[in-house]
Design an enzyme around this catalytic site. Structure first.
Site, mmCIF file in Angstrom:
data_model
loop_
_atom_site.group_PDB
_atom_site.id
_atom_site.type_symbol
_atom_site.label_atom_id
_atom_site.label_comp_id
_atom_site.label_asym_id
_atom_site.label_seq_id
_atom_site.Cartn_x
_atom_site.Cartn_y
_atom_site.Cartn_z
ATOM 1 C CD GLN A 166 -3.041 -0.383 -0.165
ATOM 2 O OE1 GLN A 166 -3.115 0.797 -0.465
ATOM 3 N NE2 GLN A 166 -3.680 -1.320 -0.840
ATOM 4 C CB SER A 167 4.248 1.895 -1.338
ATOM 5 O OG SER A 167 5.021 3.032 -1.646
ATOM 6 C CG ASN A 168 0.702 6.648 0.956
ATOM 7 O OD1 ASN A 168 -0.430 6.420 0.575
ATOM 8 N ND2 ASN A 168 1.049 6.578 2.236
#
Ligand SMILES: Cc1ncc(COP(=O)(O)O)c(C=O)c1O
Length: 327
Positions: free
Chosen positions: A74-76
């Protein structure tokens, strides 16, 4: 005066500064202001686009046509890179730490929508992610492409310049608003945002102490990492600002259950800020940092009479895969 390298202007800047009047009143402590870096763009929301403005300018100067980067599933940072690459007509390849077959939700949904290719590796493999990105680059070169690798979080010397520039922006805004800020608070995930703000504080004479709440690892890890990053930037940019390790203020103790894992107190804090101010924090970074700030107000580290500027570094898409924790 510091000569900023070329940047692309992808981020919507300057982001506003606003006072959290009702939330501050409830706390009966300092006045909390928010730097709305969640408003740098819709799909480009958050702190990473300020770094990418410089990194992707270099990628274009080098005539690269595919960007490779990495992060959690879920890396921004990965999502912002994928979106920015698509906006620039470049390809994007993401190396993601994934437990396999996670649903396309939140950031991952956007990664796929904008056409990034994804490569999933285990937590064990992720320990050598830099090597894995080099292998991916070799593969892409063999296909006739020209890759540009961005390290985790965009936190290398060039990316960090995005937050040196943000410190200049904050200094000018505060002069215009005629507002004195005593302390700046930010979440720390890979260290670049903090490092840039600290260098900027000295370059632009920003009269505020900068505090970072680490959301993973510990104080010692980040103090060393940020110090090394600052040294690297000083060499690359021929800067001479005198920053000691003791100038780096990392407040440990709010990692909670672990990186990207949420406690009930963090969820409750996000719900409270949302209901009182109509502002949504994220579960991985800003929710933990806000919980830390409120806790440290109770213990007197941040006091009544002070003005605090909390940097809202974005991350809203990380809420969606966690929706079942909220209601
Ligand atoms: C929403 C958000 N806030 C804060 C951070 C921390 O920034 P940095 O990696 O520069 O420490 C990140 C990324 O890691 C992020 O995505």
């Amino acid at each position: 005066m510091f000569q900023f390298p070329k940047s692309l202007g992808l981020a919507q800047l300057p982001t506003p500064i606003q006072r959290l009047q009702r939330f501050s009143q409830n706390l009966e402590g300092p006045d909390i202001f928010l730097k709305r870096d969640d408003l740098t763009g819709t799909l480009l929301t958050g702190n990473k686009v300020r770094k990418l403005d410089f990194l992707l300018a270099e990628a274009q100067q080098k005539k690269c046509d595919v960007v490779i980067t990495c992060g959690g599933n879920q890396s921004n940072h990965a999502r912002t890179t994928a979106v920015a690459a698509a906006q620039l007509g470049m390809k994007c390849h993401l190396v993601l730490k994934n437990k396999a077959n996670l649903p396309s939700d939140g950031n991952l949904l956007i990664d796929k929508l904008v056409g990034a290719s994804t490569q999933y590796i285990s937590a064990e493999e992720y320990k050598r992610v830099d090597e894995i990105m080099l292998e991916a680059a070799d593969q892409l070169k063999s296909e006739g492409l020209s890759p540009y690798i961005i390290p985790e979080g965009g936190s290398n010397a060039l990316g960090t310049i995005g937050y040196i520039k943000a410190a200049e922006e904050i200094t000018l805004q505060l002069q215009r608003l005629k507002t004195r800020i005593h302390k700046i608070v930010v979440a720390v995930g890979s260290g670049g945002t903090y490092a840039g703000l600290l260098i900027g504080k000295y370059l632009f004479d920003l009269q505020a102490e900068i505090y970072g709440f680490n959301v993973c690892d510990d104080k010692n890890f980040f103090t060393n990492k940020i110090f090394e990053l600052i040294k690297e930037i000083q060499i690359q940019q021929h800067l001479n600002v005198k920053i000691q390790k003791s100038d780096i203020n990392i407040i440990d103790g709010y990692v909670g259950k672990g990186y990207a894992l949420s406690s009930q107190a963090e969820i409750d804090m996000i719900k409270k800020v949302a209901a009182v101010e109509g502002i949504v924090l994220d579960p991985v970074y800003t929710g933990k940092a806000m919980l830390g700030l409120v806790d440290k107000i109770k213990t007197g580290v941040f006091k009544h009479g002070e003005n605090i500027l909390f940097i809202h570094t974005g991350g809203v898409f990380g809420l969606f895969p966690k929706k079942s924790l909220f209601f």
